[in-house]
Scaffold this motif. Sequence first.
Motif, PDB file in Angstrom:
ATOM      1  N   SER A   1      -3.721   3.784   1.151  1.00 20.85           N
ATOM      2  CA  SER A   1      -2.389   3.579   1.718  1.00 20.85           C
ATOM      3  C   SER A   1      -2.303   4.042   3.162  1.00 20.85           C
TER       4      SER A   1
ATOM      5  N   PHE B   1       0.813  -1.207   0.000  1.00 14.23           N
ATOM      6  CA  PHE B   1       0.000   0.000   0.000  1.00 14.23           C
ATOM      7  C   PHE B   1       0.849   1.260   0.000  1.00 14.23           C
TER       8      PHE B   1
ATOM      9  N   GLY C   1       1.087  -3.785  -5.471  1.00 19.20           N
ATOM     10  CA  GLY C   1       0.562  -2.496  -5.037  1.00 19.20           C
ATOM     11  C   GLY C   1       0.641  -1.442  -6.120  1.00 19.20           C
TER      12      GLY C   1
ATOM     13  N   ASN D   1      -5.986   5.993  -3.837  1.00 21.95           N
ATOM     14  CA  ASN D   1      -4.829   5.236  -3.369  1.00 21.95           C
ATOM     15  C   ASN D   1      -4.074   5.922  -2.236  1.00 21.95           C
TER      16      ASN D   1
ATOM     17  N   ARG E   1       1.044   2.124  -3.687  1.00 25.15           N
ATOM     18  CA  ARG E   1      -0.215   2.314  -4.414  1.00 25.15           C
ATOM     19  C   ARG E   1      -0.417   3.744  -4.877  1.00 25.15           C
TER      20      ARG E   1
END
Length: 493
Positions: A418, A102, A164, A414, A105
């Motif tokens: 994250s 993440f 990710g 994102n 991402r």
Amino acid sequence: MSAPEPAETPAPPAPEAVARHRALFRAIHRRKHPRLRRSDITVTEEAQVKRAVKATALGNAMEWYDFGVYAYLAVIIGKEFFPSGNETAQTLSSLATFAAAFLVRPIGGMFFGPLGDRVGRKKILALTMIMMSSATLAIGLIPSYATLGVWAPVLLVLCRMVQGFSTGGEYGGAATFIAEYAPDKRRGFWGSFLEFGTLIGYTVAAVLVTTLTMLLSDDAMQSWGWRVPFLVAAPLGLIGLYLRLKLDESPAFQKMEDGEGPAAERQKKSFKDSFFGQWRAMLLCIALVAAFNVTDYMLLSYMPTYLTQLGFGETGGLMSIVIVMLILMALINSVGRLSDRIGRKPVLMAGSVGFFVLALPAFLLIKQGGTVPVFAGLLILGLALVCYLGVMSSSLPALFPTDVRYGSLSIGFNISVSLFGGTTPLVVAALIGATGNDLMPAFYTMLAGLVGIIAVAAMKETARKPLEGSPPSVATDEEARELVATQRQQSEA
């Protein structure tokens, strides 16, 4: 030299002037607000929408299958890829690796999102599918720590980061694609299939892991059985790629490419436009996604680990989650359809209030142990979550105009995932370890619900309205003619 004075806003015409020169002012209004023509309206047949939904939902299922498999096998992966010793440390290391995906991402969203606004949604969605399935397959092939030493966890982290990075361009593109294909009056219904794909991915992952756990011994599961779900990613990825390559580009993007529609003059915007040019919508997106993903990852990703730590049987916990997900799958399209009738805001508010009010009772039930209390607690959380699942895929794309929709949505989504979503398992596990309080997941969920309440109160209603920067979208030629006739009657009234 004095600075020029700012131009004054012209005063509205006096009512008596409008009355004397009604025809003149009507002509001026028509020039500023031209009538809607039949050619301005996008007509998307149901068969086309179904193909688009099928391809994007399967890709989303593939994404969440990847993440679900890792979450459900976090304890085994911790033992396989990290030095032996403290089991809690191994589990935390595995969850930290889960969270590592993440961290990249947002980078993936910043790369793929604006690119999707420039070259098209279809090409980027095909690329992200290839990257996701390849990285998942690679995880299933990495040798263990006992074989490869420190390089084993390094390769695991690298594969998770590729997952990710590619996922950073997946959800924003998939939600944008469906939203731009769906007729305005049914965007909630068709958009709900994207999260239906999410539940399918999680369910398939949970069923496969549960089946392997039941059929194999603990030693067999630890030595090779855990690899099977990751190897399955290859054929699933090929099927999803085939379906996506057969699609046409979304109608809204095609009109923009052809120089038609409201977004045509603003095409080819930069990353700066996607990020800073939409700051209010971006903040709203981040808040909505935070509320959604904390609860989503709490229930679908962290819960198996939480139940295991409470001493509840691993197989029983997974099966309870699977049954709850099946119930949510049965409800999710009805929730999307409901949002087309009564609006997105009431449905999202119901989910937010549900999490704020019901999280603590739900976790108190889960803590009691036993099949019935655990299932009841999970179902309470699931019913609140389905209010998000059924509506988010149609609500988020509507926050942004067509020319920057893919980029802005991918970046905002994102960043929020994250910071608040993917870190949920690690943060909650750390909070429990630091405080010794098994109810920390409930308090974290309540906080997410409160954020959701504030964000939903601040958003505009977008149900049954055209997407910003896109022409109206309908399902039939008859609807298009009726829309033109209605607008003509209103302008002449």
